[in-house]
Design an enzyme around this catalytic site. Sequence first.
Site, PDB file in Angstrom:
ATOM      1  CB  VAL A  96      -0.924   0.007   1.240  1.00 19.92           C
ATOM      2  CG1 VAL A  96      -1.740   1.296   1.312  1.00 19.92           C
ATOM      3  CG2 VAL A  96      -1.841  -1.210   1.238  1.00 19.92           C
ATOM      4  CB  CYS A  97       1.496   3.817  -2.425  1.00 19.83           C
ATOM      5  SG  CYS A  97       2.278   5.419  -2.666  1.00 19.83           S
ATOM      6  CG  LEU A  98      -2.012   5.747   3.573  1.00 14.53           C
ATOM      7  CD1 LEU A  98      -3.002   6.577   2.751  1.00 14.53           C
ATOM      8  CD2 LEU A  98      -2.773   4.782   4.473  1.00 14.53           C
TER       9      LEU A  98
END
Length: 161
Positions: A96-98
């Site tokens: 996840v790119c957060l």
Amino acid sequence: MNLTFAFPISVETLLHERSSWSPSRPGPVRRVSLYELFATGVVSSSTGTISMLSDDWEGGHYPISLQFCENYPIRPPVCKFPKGFCHPNVFSSGEVCLSILSDGWKPSITMKQILLGIQDLLNQPNTADAAHFEPNQLFVKDSAEYKRRVQLQVQQYPPTI
């Protein structure tokens, strides 16, 4: 029961978070095996599902893994969906790119905030910081096809009741 953990700071932090979740869980997160994490003594990794109750993702129970390093909560966990998960902010590896999981990380961020952030991200992708080109292009330029792919994932990850 006597449990031995390799990472006492991580365990202490996670135990505190667990106690603050009881008896309710964050929003529509129906099952996250952080609960089993404490029963089994496994700290380095946990898996669970995120369930969505609204929007295009509704009806799916999406598997997610949370990998904690020995420096948690100084360093964020790595959160991953299955490889190939179709979303603009999920790398093809599933990671996840957060922002709160990278440069925006603060040790005060809780697992509840992370999971709610991921839920929000599913419904509202950040196209300015896309991690996966194809789903991002579909989201921006062909919303009907993007929604069709989301529905395929809803079918791929049904409730496991």
